[in-house]
Structure formats: C-alpha cells, structure tokens
Design an enzyme around this catalytic site. Structure first.
Site, PDB file in Angstrom:
ATOM      1  CB  CYS A   2     -20.695   6.262   1.339  1.00 23.87           C
ATOM      2  SG  CYS A   2     -20.697   6.867  -0.503  1.00 23.87           S
ATOM      3  CE  LYS A 603      -5.474   3.632   5.437  1.00 22.82           C
ATOM      4  NZ  LYS A 603      -4.146   4.357   5.142  1.00 22.82           N
TER       5      LYS A 603
HETATM    6  C1  BG6 Z   1      -7.005   3.804  -1.933  1.00 28.38           C
HETATM    7  C2  BG6 Z   1      -6.187   4.415  -0.732  1.00 28.38           C
HETATM    8  O1  BG6 Z   1      -8.299   4.327  -1.821  1.00 28.38           O
HETATM    9  O2  BG6 Z   1      -6.878   2.355  -1.947  1.00 28.38           O
HETATM   10  C3  BG6 Z   1      -4.812   4.156  -0.893  1.00 28.38           C
HETATM   11  O3  BG6 Z   1      -6.168   5.895  -0.745  1.00 28.38           O
HETATM   12  C4  BG6 Z   1      -4.437   2.391  -0.936  1.00 28.38           C
HETATM   13  O4  BG6 Z   1      -4.042   4.518   0.159  1.00 28.38           O
HETATM   14  C5  BG6 Z   1      -5.455   1.825  -2.039  1.00 28.38           C
HETATM   15  O5  BG6 Z   1      -3.199   2.053  -1.131  1.00 28.38           O
HETATM   16  C6  BG6 Z   1      -5.851   0.436  -1.908  1.00 28.38           C
HETATM   17  O6  BG6 Z   1      -6.349  -0.049  -0.451  1.00 28.38           O
HETATM   18  P1  BG6 Z   1      -5.946  -1.347   0.071  1.00 28.38           P
HETATM   19  O7  BG6 Z   1      -6.891  -1.055   1.541  1.00 28.38           O
HETATM   20  O8  BG6 Z   1      -6.714  -2.251  -0.738  1.00 28.38           O
HETATM   21  O9  BG6 Z   1      -4.583  -1.375   0.544  1.00 28.38           O
END
Ligand code: BG6
Length: 608
Positions: A2, A603
């Site tokens: 969150c 994200k």
């Molecule tokens: C997930 C996202 O929560 O985390 C994906 O929805 C992302 O899009 C994955 O690839 C890894 O996140 P990051 O920021 O470590 O590349």
C-alpha cells in the site's frame, strides 16, 4: 502492499483535502483496491472516510475535495489481510476513536493479534493488518500517554515489515515509523509530511529528511524529531535538498497510459542508446564486477524476471558468461546460503522497491556477502541504495501497471552490457550485434506502425473467443513468450501460459483441440525447431499464430502470421514483444477492462 501519507499544518487548512488527493494520486500505483482519508481538526474533531473502489470513486463519494483540518492521513490499499471492504480499508480508528492510523506493510501475525486484541477487549472492526498496528499502539498508549514509549513497546507485538503513521485527536503532531517499508519525510512551507513514496512529497517540497529502518519521527507543521525506536534516543537528522525531478503523468491524447508507453518505446530506447554511448564509470565498474565473479545471478520479479531470462541468453551467447536468471522470491530458498563475496547478484527492477528483491538484498548487504548490483528505472529507489553499482534504464515515469517501455529498456541495457563484454573478448557475434543496436528504435517504431491491424484482429478473434491459450517460444524468444503471456494475463484476465516450445509435447499438448489458439513469437534463426513444434500442434488442429519477421516456412506452417520487421536475430524480442504488448492491450480495451490499473495487482509490491 500500500501507500500511506500524513501531513501536519499549524491550524485547520482549507485545502487539506487537495493536499491529500494530490498525495493519493502519486500513491495509487502502490494499490487501488480501496482508499481512505482521515482528518484531525485543531479543535479535536476527527473525520474518517474510506472504502473499496478506485481512488476517484472514493474521492467523489466522500467529497474529499472539501476535507479540512490541521492534519490528515491518506492510505491507498492493495489487499493482503482482509478483503477489500470498508472495515478493512485504511486508515483505522482505535477502539474509542481518539487515534487514527494507517500503514503500508505486511504484519504476518495479524490473525493471532486479532484474537489477542479481542480477548483484551479492544474493538476490532475488521481483519486488516493495518488495524492491528493501530491497536498495538493503542494498547500501550492507553497505559502511558507517551507516543514514543507506546510505539517502542508496540513494535514487539508486530511481526513483519511496515511503515506506520498515526495521530491523536488532542495532539497537533503526527508520529511516523519506518520498520522495513519505505518512508520519507518532507519539510514544506508551513507543513511537514511523511510518505511511503518520495514523488508524493517532492510535488510539495524538495526538502527531504532521509529516514532509516528502526526509526520513528514526531512532527508537527514546523518541527520534527527523529528517534531510535529501540532506545527512544533522539537522533539528529538534517534535511537534504532533493535533486530528483518528478515527471508528471500525462496521457498526451492517448486513451491509456499503456498504449502511450508502448508508443514511447522507440524514443526511450533511442535515448538510452545515446546515454550508453557516453563513457560511464558506473557501467565499467559493474561490468568488471560481473566479469570477476565466480557466479552471477540475475534476480527479478514479474516482467523484470523475463528481462533477466532474455539477458541471460545475451550474456551466454554474446559474452560467453553463464548467468542464472532467478525469480526474486525463490532466490533465498535455493541459492541464498551459497552466496560468497566472490559472487554477484544483478537485481533488475523497474520500481527499485519490490519487496521480494529487498528480501534478497537486505541479508546479503548486512552479512557483506555477494556483490549487489542493480538495473532500475527509479532513481534513488531503495534497491539502488543497497547496490554497489546501479544503472538507470532511463525509461521515464511508467504510469501503467503493466510494464512495457521499462521492459524494453531493461533488455536493451542487458544487451548492451553483454555486447560490451563480448566485444572486449573479440567475440564475433558481439561485434556484429554492436553494429545493429542503433536499429532498435526504428524496428520498434515500424512494428507499431505495420502490425496494429493484425494485432487487433488476433485480439478480436483468437483471444476474445478463446477460453484460455498458450504462448510458446524457443531459444531467445522463450523470454518473449513469457512476457507476452504475462501481458495477456495482466490486462485481459484470461489464462495464457508461457512455455518453452520443446516442452509443450511433454504433456501440455493434450490440451489441444480444434481451434485451440497458440501464439508463437519466433525468429527465422529458430525456424527448424519452431516449424517442428508448430506442426505437432497443427496436425492436432490447434490454431497457431506465429509472430516473427517474414519467413516462408513459417507462412506455410502456421494458420496465421503476424509479420514484424526484419530484425537481426538478437533483436527479435524487441519486435515480437512489441506486437504481443499491442495484442494484449487491444484485447483488454475491447473487453472493457482498464489496462492501466488491472484488478488485483499493482505497479510495485512492497509486501512478501
Ligand atoms: C509487479 C508488477 O507487481 O511487480 C509488474 O505488476 C512488475 O509489472 C513486477 O514487473 C516487478 O516489479 P519491479 O518494479 O521490481 O520491476
């Protein structure tokens, strides 16, 4: 996972709601199952408005624009403990409504705490872990109205990582705690605020106070004091002027951020290519660390893990270096105990905040085992602070939850690193690819231009009518298949399994019946095996769509081909994955879904 933000003014501020909404809009990428707003007036009145649903819905439903008060807390939630409903939304009152608090994190002993607090007579309203943090604080604050002491006692009850902000109706300050989740403090003109996310602060002030794990801070509109949560001793901490510039998320006429960011890929890869032409001691140092390593792992989650798989192929084929791509959440279980100071982990992350990766880096950093390197898209993120050397992929702000342009820049950066090493070793393949890198932006641009219609047709026919599907890939395009399948799952909510094509006959082939759709990103260099694998499906009446540069054998073998621009073999993931991104996007939009904020995900996940 969150996001939480808390701000303190001197007196009731007529724009408190506006500040909280602006902060919330910067936190929404961290979770959007529900949102909640709390205000404290200078005369001790409180207000708490919260519930499930998208941020704009909650803002409108509770008229947050007109929130006033001297202090305010806002929380954006991605559900871990407790389904998304009003009781489980954050922030939370304590039992008798004097305290309001919210957290970002994961209190793993929540279930036990619910029972304990109920047995102790506290008013437990839901099953959310953030509520348990409030009750733990309440339990001790009721014993002695000393917030520092109360928090220092409460922490012993809370197992897991969190960042927590709490306020009392009769006190004009807020208390914030950093225990494993990100937390920053900003010093503004007439206010002070704390937040899970730096960008939500930098829109208001550039004066930032860095906070560390195990620290808490009490702040009002003009003063703050940092404390050690274990000893309650005061810690001196001066503000710093942040030089980070925050891009504003703008659609610029596109219907969604996802299609905008797909269309930004040519520009962003071009900009990265130009950056990579500049001498960069950080790249040199990172490459030297990899070359001198006994073992090297590429560690990542989600889309970034697929970049790691493609990157491992590049390092093997172009640099003759054997690296192991590993899912971040799996690393500690399988390799954690093997890491020595001679070994290297290259952590790949768009956000630089993913908890699965922090769980890998933190113990190794603490025990000084392993060379920790990273490739990230967010400057100043937590993962960069843990890295011996860190490279920025400069993809710019990526607002859509499904990663697109950050992925392209990740594989471009990994390709560049492999080529750098390979050329130093005078490996012919690397010397060839070095002279082709400049084609990538136009190859992506041409794919977007020439494949839109075919991709929309595939989305409409094959995806919309299918119950589920597979996305197969061979050799270098195995990574393309995995990333394409993830995009379809993320934005189109339909099961699409990514698989190495030679494996399909070992069992999954039984799923094939007439018309069952298979997407197959490929390259002419892979044609011998790809055609064999396609035939195994087609003789059983499966429907195969090959995505590849033009190849006569593919056109004979497949039911349908999506022809992407002719690309040198090592660059085929750039064109094939662009086509798969567009297919997923259109399938999502045609189904009435929101490709930018898909249900259930977020994200950046800063929980386990
Ligand atoms: C997930 C996202 O929560 O985390 C994906 O929805 C992302 O899009 C994955 O690839 C890894 O996140 P990051 O920021 O470590 O590349």
């Amino acid at each position: 996972m969150c996001g939480v933000f808390g701000i303190a003014f001197e007196t009731d501020h007529p724009q408190l709601g506006t500040y909280l909404i602006k902060a919330a809009k910067k936190l929404v990428y961290r979770g959007y199952d529900s949102a909640g707003f709390a205000s404290f007036s200078s005369t001790g009145e409180t207000k708490l408005s919260k519930g499930p649903g998208k941020l704009d819905e909650v803002i409108k439903k509770y008229d947050i624009e007109n929130f006033t008060g001297s202090r305010g807390i806002v929380q954006l939630r991605w559900a871990t403990f407790g389904e998304p409903n009003e009781a489980n939304s954050q922030p939370h009152y304590d039992s008798d409504g004097d305290l309001i608090g919210a957290h970002n994190g994961n209190i793993v002993n929540t279930t036990a705490l619910i029972e304990q607090f109920k047995a102790e007579g506290l008013t437990v309203r839901g099953t959310n872990d953030g509520e348990m943090v409030v009750h733990a604080f309440e339990k001790y604050f009721n014993q002695k109205a000393d917030p520092l002491w109360a928090m220092s006692q409460a922490k012993a009850m809370l197992k897991g990582d969190y960042a927590f902000i709490v306020g009392h109706r009769d006190c004009n300050a807020l208390l914030a705690v950093k225990m494993g989740s990100s937390l920053y403090m900003g010093i503004g003109e007439g206010f002070i605020c704390c937040s899970s996310d730096l960008a939500s602060i930098l829109q208001f002030t550039k004066k930032v106070v860095p906070l560390k794990d195990g620290e808490m801070v009490i702040y009002d509109h003009q003063s703050y004091q940092v404390y050690d949560i274990h000893t309650c001793e005061k810690l001196d901490r001066e503000p710093k002027l942040s030089t980070i510039t925050i891009e504003e998320a703008k659609l610029d006429g596109y219907p969604h951020f996802m299609i905008k960011e797909i269309n930004e890929q040519p520009t962003k890869t071009k900009q990265l290519l130009e950056l990579m032409e500049q001498p960069d001691p950080e790249i040199d140092a990172l490459l030297e660390t990899i070359e001198q390593s006994r073992r090297c792992w590429f560690v990542a989650s989600g889309t970034s893990y697929h970049a790691a798989i493609i990157g491992a192929h590049y390092f093997s084929q172009l640099a003759n270096i054997d690296v192991q791509p590993v899912i971040a959440g799996h690393f500690n279980e399988i390799y954690g105990h093997l890491v020595t100071e001679k070994d290297t982990l290259l952590c790949i992350s768009q956000s630089g905040e993913t908890k699965d990766l922090m769980n890998v880096m933190n113990p190794l950093a603490k025990e000084k085992r392993g060379n920790l390197l990273s490739i990230v898209n967010v400057v100043g993120s937590s993962i960069t602070t843990k890295s011996k050397h860190s490279l920025n992929i400069a993809a710019g702000l990526e607002s859509s939850v499904p990663a697109t342009k950050s992925f392209m820049n990740q594989i471009l950066m990994l390709l560049h690193l492999a080529v750098q090493i390979g050329c130093k070793k005078q490996i012919n393949k690397a010397l060839e690819v070095k002279n082709e890198l400049h084609k990538i932006p136009s190859l992506i641009q041409d794919t977007i231009a020439q494949c839109q219609k075919d991709c929309e047709e595939i989305a409409e026919k094959q995806l919309v009518e299918a119950h589920d599907l597979y996305c197969l890939g061979y050799s270098l395009n195995y990574g393309s298949a995995l990333e394409g399948s993830l995009k379809i799952k993320e934005v189109y909510y339909k099961h699409c399994e990514g698989m190495y094509s030679s494996e399909f006959k070992h069992g999954p082939l039984s799923i094939i019946q007439e018309g069952y759709p298979i997407l197959f990103p490929a390259a002419p260099d892979e044609s011998y095996m790809v055609i064999s694998h396609v035939n195994e499906i087609r003789v059983r009446k499966g429907y195969v769509v090959i995505i590849s540069p033009r190849h006569e054998g593919f056109e004979r073998a497949a039911d349908q081909c999506i022809i992407v621009p002719d690309a040198p073999y090592m660059l085929t993931p750039f064109v094939n994955i662009t086509a798969l991104q567009i297919i997923a996007y259109h399938a999502s939009v045609k189904s009435g879904y929101d490709p930018d904020f898909p249900r259930n995900i977020s994200k950046t996940l800063t929980v386990d």
